[in-house]
Write an enzyme that holds these catalytic residues in place. Sequence first.
Site: not given
Length: 340
Positions: A203, A270
Amino acid sequence: MAIDISKFKTCKVLVFGDLIIDEFIEGAVESVSREAPIPVVTVSDERVSLGGAGNVAHNLAELGARVSVVGLTGAGPDADLLKKILGDAGIDATGVCTDPNRMTTRKTRITAAGQQVLQIDRESSRPMTSAHESAMIRSLREILPRMDIVVVSDRGKGTLTRPMMTEIVTLCRKQNKVIIADPWGSHFERYTGATLLTPNVREVARETGLAVTDQASLFKAGTELLRITRAEGLIVTCGKDGLVLFGRGSQPFVIPSEIRQVFDVTGARDTMVAVLALALATGGSFKDAAVVANVAAGIVVGKPGTARVSEKEMILELMAYSGASASAARNPFDGRKNLY
């Protein structure tokens, strides 16, 4: 290290984002289908857990935090199941809105002999309606004053619209709340105003347009993304190579992962984000929080499926962890031609 894990139980965290049901079907391949050249999996076990923003919330609750969730589901059995799992975990789901015209996101992973052979996605990624956006903003305004920190977990399912992110940033700035944004997709400028972003290497490369092939190029791209997003910090996840912390006015800080057998990376990010939030909420620095979060993620990759980490596991692992000082001595990118 200045992080007291026992204080995690005093934290109040708001998680905003895409709620997902993760379903895991395990079995064995004993034959090939007569109808097509595909394996036939004989099922031996099935289970479901929370994914996406729900998994971040479940990680937080597992470590004793008081957690509230704002998100969007469809109607029907999957929505009921998702809310039941949230409730069973002690997570406040009063901020979860229901859209009867929307599908509740459910990801089904089928594994055989420890290897994933197929994934089935049931989802709707269209932006929410203005009515549901208004309802979620009302929930946000009601819950936020009671919270210590905010986590935005974006999975590209339409919950985190640009106006919604603007509203979150505006409210948090007024109330002096830290925002951790776990981004998705492209156009990271929509996260402008977040305190800390947690992208991965790919990213970072995509958002900056810079090729990332070694540590030097990662440092350059991460510094550029920090400038673009105007965040106070970036924590770039590098898979089994650990994390790199970027902060304003400071040199990038490499936090390598301990060498271990990787069983499953599902949900590890997460877990990292959840522990990062708790460490910052208890007053930890970006650096100390990133080290603790990296340790937590390392524990989870040694577990199958969407897993969580307990306080006992964290304490035992941190007692044995020696990586904070070693990060200055070991370059996890040495000898690698390409991080991809």
